[in-house]
Design a protein around this motif. Structure first.
Motif, PDB file in Angstrom:
ATOM      1  N   UNK A 193     -28.947-101.565 -51.941  1.00 12.59           N
ATOM      2  CA  UNK A 193     -30.377-102.112 -51.992  1.00 12.59           C
ATOM      3  C   UNK A 193     -31.508-100.925 -51.731  1.00 12.59           C
ATOM      4  N   UNK A 194     -32.635-101.319 -52.043  1.00 14.22           N
ATOM      5  CA  UNK A 194     -33.772-100.622 -51.854  1.00 14.22           C
ATOM      6  C   UNK A 194     -34.038-100.229 -50.555  1.00 14.22           C
ATOM      7  N   UNK A 195     -33.827-101.477 -49.565  1.00 16.71           N
ATOM      8  CA  UNK A 195     -34.373-101.568 -48.228  1.00 16.71           C
ATOM      9  C   UNK A 195     -33.320-100.440 -47.521  1.00 16.71           C
ATOM     10  N   UNK A 196     -32.076-100.766 -47.759  1.00 15.71           N
ATOM     11  CA  UNK A 196     -31.102 -99.605 -46.985  1.00 15.71           C
ATOM     12  C   UNK A 196     -31.451 -98.218 -47.369  1.00 15.71           C
ATOM     13  N   UNK A 197     -31.632 -97.850 -48.524  1.00 14.80           N
ATOM     14  CA  UNK A 197     -32.014 -96.422 -48.970  1.00 14.80           C
ATOM     15  C   UNK A 197     -33.247 -96.048 -48.184  1.00 14.80           C
ATOM     16  N   UNK A 198     -34.297 -97.110 -48.514  1.00 13.53           N
ATOM     17  CA  UNK A 198     -35.446 -96.374 -47.741  1.00 13.53           C
ATOM     18  C   UNK A 198     -35.336 -96.172 -46.199  1.00 13.53           C
ATOM     19  N   UNK A 199     -34.408 -97.239 -45.630  1.00 15.42           N
ATOM     20  CA  UNK A 199     -34.366 -97.061 -43.970  1.00 15.42           C
ATOM     21  C   UNK A 199     -33.493 -95.828 -43.785  1.00 15.42           C
ATOM     22  N   UNK A 200     -32.473 -95.727 -44.555  1.00 16.53           N
ATOM     23  CA  UNK A 200     -31.801 -94.515 -44.423  1.00 16.53           C
ATOM     24  C   UNK A 200     -32.725 -93.137 -44.741  1.00 16.53           C
ATOM     25  N   UNK A 201     -33.609 -92.767 -45.631  1.00 21.20           N
ATOM     26  CA  UNK A 201     -34.333 -91.758 -45.919  1.00 21.20           C
ATOM     27  C   UNK A 201     -35.324 -91.752 -44.509  1.00 21.20           C
ATOM     28  N   UNK A 202     -36.112 -92.763 -44.130  1.00 20.47           N
ATOM     29  CA  UNK A 202     -36.921 -92.757 -43.104  1.00 20.47           C
ATOM     30  C   UNK A 202     -36.255 -92.321 -41.748  1.00 20.47           C
ATOM     31  N   UNK A 203     -34.922 -92.992 -41.331  1.00 21.93           N
ATOM     32  CA  UNK A 203     -34.323 -92.350 -40.253  1.00 21.93           C
ATOM     33  C   UNK A 203     -33.947 -90.841 -40.352  1.00 21.93           C
ATOM     34  N   UNK A 204     -33.625 -90.319 -41.478  1.00 23.22           N
ATOM     35  CA  UNK A 204     -33.054 -89.007 -41.559  1.00 23.22           C
ATOM     36  C   UNK A 204     -34.244 -88.251 -41.572  1.00 23.22           C
ATOM     37  N   UNK A 205     -35.551 -88.732 -42.112  1.00 24.43           N
ATOM     38  CA  UNK A 205     -36.554 -87.939 -41.910  1.00 24.43           C
ATOM     39  C   UNK A 205     -37.220 -87.803 -40.553  1.00 24.43           C
ATOM     40  N   UNK A 206     -37.183 -88.968 -39.880  1.00 25.15           N
ATOM     41  CA  UNK A 206     -37.743 -88.842 -38.401  1.00 25.15           C
ATOM     42  C   UNK A 206     -36.864 -87.957 -37.379  1.00 25.15           C
ATOM     43  N   UNK A 207     -35.293 -88.272 -37.762  1.00 22.06           N
ATOM     44  CA  UNK A 207     -34.525 -87.399 -36.845  1.00 22.06           C
ATOM     45  C   UNK A 207     -34.632 -85.889 -37.183  1.00 22.06           C
ATOM     46  N   UNK A 208     -34.927 -85.478 -38.483  1.00 23.76           N
ATOM     47  CA  UNK A 208     -35.107 -83.768 -38.456  1.00 23.76           C
ATOM     48  C   UNK A 208     -36.502 -83.460 -37.921  1.00 23.76           C
ATOM     49  N   UNK A 209     -37.292 -84.406 -37.433  1.00 18.20           N
ATOM     50  CA  UNK A 209     -38.657 -83.960 -36.665  1.00 18.20           C
ATOM     51  C   UNK A 209     -38.403 -83.838 -35.116  1.00 18.20           C
ATOM     52  N   UNK A 210     -37.287 -84.337 -34.790  1.00 13.38           N
ATOM     53  CA  UNK A 210     -36.737 -84.496 -33.403  1.00 13.38           C
ATOM     54  C   UNK A 210     -36.056 -83.310 -32.970  1.00 13.38           C
ATOM     55  N   UNK A 211     -36.295 -82.526 -32.042  1.00 14.51           N
ATOM     56  CA  UNK A 211     -35.247 -81.536 -31.427  1.00 14.51           C
ATOM     57  C   UNK A 211     -34.689 -82.146 -30.162  1.00 14.51           C
TER      58      UNK A 211
END
Length: 166
Positions: free
Chosen positions: A43-61
């Motif tokens: 589903x689109x929601x799962x794909x979007x959520x995974x993308x957003x989580x990955x993006x946010x985690x990449x910003x964190x050290x």
């Protein structure tokens, strides 16, 4: 902020809280990825959520040592698949297999003992030694790891992949 707490201690506390939050987000991201990998249409929601989580985690050290993954394997909700996933990422495959064999061999020893006891009860009930009870004892001896049966399992069980429990 309590007066006894220095700015350095407050910064350290906030850093630990950030790392805990990031570690929790990472666990959610991993579980979401497993869901997406195991589902034909996540589903689109799962794909979007995974993308957003990955993006946010990449910003964190993050200091990943702050919260260890093992601390979140709850004794009330952990599944065999989660334990397997944890062990398979932290142990060499041969070590993981020997661990499974220690458990499997103990279970088969117990089953063989029960089979011998069932044969003994059958003989006691009938008042004589029977061929069925003798066969039960021979079969128990054949599978018992103490008497050269096994090892059990002979190959690493990969939970959720080859018929292992979920």
């Amino acid at each position: 902020m309590p007066s006894s707490q220095t700015p350095e201690r407050e910064i350290e506390r906030l850093r630990i809280e950030r790392d805990e939050l990031a570690a929790a987000a990472k666990r959610v991201s991993v579980q979401l990825q497993h869901f997406m990998d195991d589902t034909t249409d996540p589903g689109t929601e799962a794909l979007a959520a995974q993308y957003e989580l990955t993006r946010l985690l990449s910003l964190l050290s993050v200091d990943t040592s702050a919260i260890d993954e093992a601390q979140y394997l709850s004794r009330f909700s952990v599944t065999p698949s989660e334990v397997h996933r944890f062990l398979s990422t932290h142990l060499a495959e041969d070590v993981h297999l020997r661990y499974q064999q220690a458990i499997g061999n103990r279970a088969v020893e117990e089953a063989a003992k029960d089979l011998r006891m069932a044969g003994a009860k059958l003989d006691a009930t009938l008042g004589a030694s029977t061929e069925t009870a003798s066969t039960m004892r021979r079969n128990a001896d054949q599978i018992d790891p103490i008497k050269d049966g096994g090892p059990y399992p002979s190959q690493l069980i990969r939970f959720g992949e080859q018929g292992g429990a979920a």
